[in-house]
Write an enzyme that holds these catalytic residues in place. Structure first.
Site, PDB file in Angstrom:
ATOM      1  N   LYS A  71       1.455  -9.621  -0.782  1.00 42.85           N
ATOM      2  CA  LYS A  71       1.238  -8.765  -1.957  1.00 42.85           C
ATOM      3  C   LYS A  71       2.131  -7.546  -1.786  1.00 42.85           C
ATOM      4  O   LYS A  71       2.113  -6.899  -0.740  1.00 42.85           O
ATOM      5  CB  LYS A  71      -0.223  -8.349  -2.047  1.00 42.85           C
ATOM      6  CG  LYS A  71      -0.480  -7.374  -3.180  1.00 42.85           C
ATOM      7  CD  LYS A  71      -1.959  -7.275  -3.471  1.00 42.85           C
ATOM      8  CE  LYS A  71      -2.232  -6.319  -4.614  1.00 42.85           C
ATOM      9  NZ  LYS A  71      -2.172  -4.913  -4.222  1.00 42.85           N
ATOM     10  N   CYS A 116       0.842  -1.208   0.000  1.00 42.40           N
ATOM     11  CA  CYS A 116       0.000   0.000   0.000  1.00 42.40           C
ATOM     12  C   CYS A 116       0.877   1.257   0.000  1.00 42.40           C
ATOM     13  O   CYS A 116       1.739   1.415   0.847  1.00 42.40           O
ATOM     14  CB  CYS A 116      -0.921   0.003   1.216  1.00 42.40           C
ATOM     15  SG  CYS A 116      -1.908   1.510   1.292  1.00 42.40           S
TER      16      CYS A 116
HETATM   17  C1  LIG Z   1      -9.848   1.510  -4.953  1.00 43.40           C
HETATM   18  C2  LIG Z   1      -8.610   0.698  -4.705  1.00 43.40           C
HETATM   19  C3  LIG Z   1      -8.367   0.171  -3.454  1.00 43.40           C
HETATM   20  C4  LIG Z   1      -7.231  -0.613  -3.223  1.00 43.40           C
HETATM   21  N1  LIG Z   1      -7.052  -1.187  -1.995  1.00 43.40           N
HETATM   22  C5  LIG Z   1      -6.036  -2.077  -1.815  1.00 43.40           C
HETATM   23  C6  LIG Z   1      -5.925  -2.842  -0.608  1.00 43.40           C
HETATM   24  O1  LIG Z   1      -6.760  -2.730   0.301  1.00 43.40           O
HETATM   25  N2  LIG Z   1      -4.890  -3.715  -0.513  1.00 43.40           N
HETATM   26  C7  LIG Z   1      -3.956  -3.870  -1.513  1.00 43.40           C
HETATM   27  O2  LIG Z   1      -3.033  -4.699  -1.380  1.00 43.40           O
HETATM   28  N3  LIG Z   1      -4.048  -3.171  -2.653  1.00 43.40           N
HETATM   29  C8  LIG Z   1      -5.064  -2.306  -2.829  1.00 43.40           C
HETATM   30  N4  LIG Z   1      -5.199  -1.668  -4.029  1.00 43.40           N
HETATM   31  C9  LIG Z   1      -4.253  -1.982  -5.118  1.00 43.40           C
HETATM   32  C10 LIG Z   1      -4.809  -3.115  -5.993  1.00 43.40           C
HETATM   33  O3  LIG Z   1      -4.945  -4.301  -5.256  1.00 43.40           O
HETATM   34  C11 LIG Z   1      -3.894  -3.378  -7.205  1.00 43.40           C
HETATM   35  O4  LIG Z   1      -2.618  -3.732  -6.744  1.00 43.40           O
HETATM   36  C12 LIG Z   1      -3.754  -2.144  -8.103  1.00 43.40           C
HETATM   37  O5  LIG Z   1      -4.992  -1.509  -8.318  1.00 43.40           O
HETATM   38  C13 LIG Z   1      -3.116  -2.526  -9.463  1.00 43.40           C
HETATM   39  O6  LIG Z   1      -3.892  -3.505 -10.107  1.00 43.40           O
HETATM   40  P1  LIG Z   1      -4.946  -3.125 -11.298  1.00 43.40           P
HETATM   41  O7  LIG Z   1      -4.188  -2.350 -12.329  1.00 43.40           O
HETATM   42  O8  LIG Z   1      -5.458  -4.444 -11.783  1.00 43.40           O
HETATM   43  O9  LIG Z   1      -6.011  -2.275 -10.654  1.00 43.40           O
HETATM   44  C14 LIG Z   1      -6.300  -0.857  -4.260  1.00 43.40           C
HETATM   45  C15 LIG Z   1      -6.549  -0.288  -5.518  1.00 43.40           C
HETATM   46  C16 LIG Z   1      -7.679   0.466  -5.755  1.00 43.40           C
HETATM   47  C17 LIG Z   1      -7.913   1.039  -7.129  1.00 43.40           C
END
Ligand SMILES: Cc1cc2nc3c(=O)[nH]c(=O)nc-3n(C[C@H](O)[C@H](O)[C@H](O)COP(=O)(O)O)c2cc1C
Length: 331
Positions: free
Chosen positions: A141, A102
């Site tokens: 992660k 995060c």
């Molecule tokens: C609205 C939102 C909330 C997220 N909350 C978390 C979370 O709680 N824990 C986490 O490991 N990553 C969180 N992420 C990151 C996502 O898990 C992911 O790593 C990131 O969006 C990249 O993947 P994508 O391009 O498929 O969205 C969040 C992303 C978004 C957009």
């Protein structure tokens, strides 16, 4: 076949990414129905959980129909994280996932989330103790590194594997990048290509078309894909990717009937889970995405996002169905 500990998954599984304020039980259920092979909760604060904070405790609600499900936790304090493991175990998840990715200031400033990428020894120590504390598979992660000059993900992944994690998901950006630029999958492939790695390596970041998922599988050789933003308002994305894997063709666009049905079920499951008021309020953010692209939709959207009573929102869904029954989606 891909395995996370004893959990058997199909080849190249698709994982629903943990997403704060998005991946709650209703959303996870919809994604699961549409083909997600593993789902993760929103991140849960270890400090919140050990203090019994209502918001953190509620995030531990999981349901049989969504298994296998991972509960994701974050924190940087050893004692709190170990106590958190004991609390989380009572919810009986299939996996415990540690958030070392995060990028949010409030989190990293306390050394948690991606903040721990500045102290790999602590990351390793914390993970080792957490793995020892539980019989459940622990996964991690994380991101590529703190910034461009400190990308050590190959070494980090190996060290975490050696202390016992059962899979790693890597977002192809550094903390410094936040969400900017493009995700770089090459360093993730380097982790996978390390001959010492034997746990599954899942790629994450910018998988927003079935073609990109194929690229991650075939060109980068990863074990599976973790999907975040592409699923928001489109829980069908998992099914679309799987269909493309199987046939090389795109599924027909999702119809208005399917969209309304998903919105309806999403709202109903939210109400069942957290009551009328919160259910109505917290499902609002999803409607724009479900109905993206429909012209002259504003009055309907306004009704959905301003009504305080579910009956009015359900009525708006009926009106949408009637008014746009002939609308042809392109996506
Ligand atoms: C609205 C939102 C909330 C997220 N909350 C978390 C979370 O709680 N824990 C986490 O490991 N990553 C969180 N992420 C990151 C996502 O898990 C992911 O790593 C990131 O969006 C990249 O993947 P994508 O391009 O498929 O969205 C969040 C992303 C978004 C957009």
């Amino acid at each position: 076949m891909v395995k996370i500990g004893h959990i058997e998954l199909p080849d190249f599984p698709l994982l629903l990414a943990p997403m704060e304020d998005v991946s709650d039980p209703p959303f996870r259920a919809l994604c699961k129905e549409q083909g997600a092979d593993v789902v993760y909760t929103e991140f849960v604060s270890s400090e919140g959980l050990i203090r019994n904070a209502a918001k953190s405790v509620m995030k531990l609600d999981i349901y049989e129909k969504e298994r296998p499900v991972g509960i994701q936790i974050f924190g940087a304090n050893m004692e709190s994280m170990l106590q958190t493991i004991d609390i989380v175990e009572k919810s009986n998840p299939d996996i415990i996932d540690i958030n070392f990715g995060c990028p949010v200031k409030k989190v990293v400033s306390k050394g948690a989330g991606a903040g721990i990428l500045k102290d790999i020894c602590l990351m390793e120590e914390l993970t080792a103790e957490m793995v020892k504390r539980t019989n459940l598979p622990v996964t991690v992660k994380t991101r590529l590194g703190w910034d461009h000059d400190s990308i050590k993900i190959v070494e980090v992944a190996e060290r975490l594997q050696d202390v016992g994690i059962k899979a790693i998901s890597i977002h192809g950006r550094t903390r410094a990048q936040m969400y900017k630029g493009n995700a770089d999958w090459k360093p993730i492939a380097a982790v996978k290509n390390n001959p010492r790695m034997h746990i599954p390596v899942f790629g994450n970041g910018d998988i927003n078309t079935p073609e990109r998922a194929v690229e991650m599988r075939d060109s980068y050789g990863l074990d599976g894909a973790m999907i975040g933003r592409a699923s928001i308002g489109n829980p069908w994305f998992f099914k679309q990717v799987k269909h493309y894997f199987k046939t090389g063709e795109h599924l027909a666009p999702i119809t208005i009937e399917e969209r309304v049905e998903a919105a309806r079920r999403h709202l109903q499951m939210s109400i069942d889970w957290k009551g009328e008021k919160l259910g109505v309020f917290e499902t609002r953010r999803h409607y724009t995405n479900y109905f993206k692209g429909i012209p002259d939709f504003k009055p309907y959207r306004m009704k959905m996002v301003t009504s305080d009573h579910s009956k009015d929102v359900f009525d708006a869904f009926d009106e949408v169905l009637e008014k746009f029954s002939n609308y042809q989606f392109t996506h």
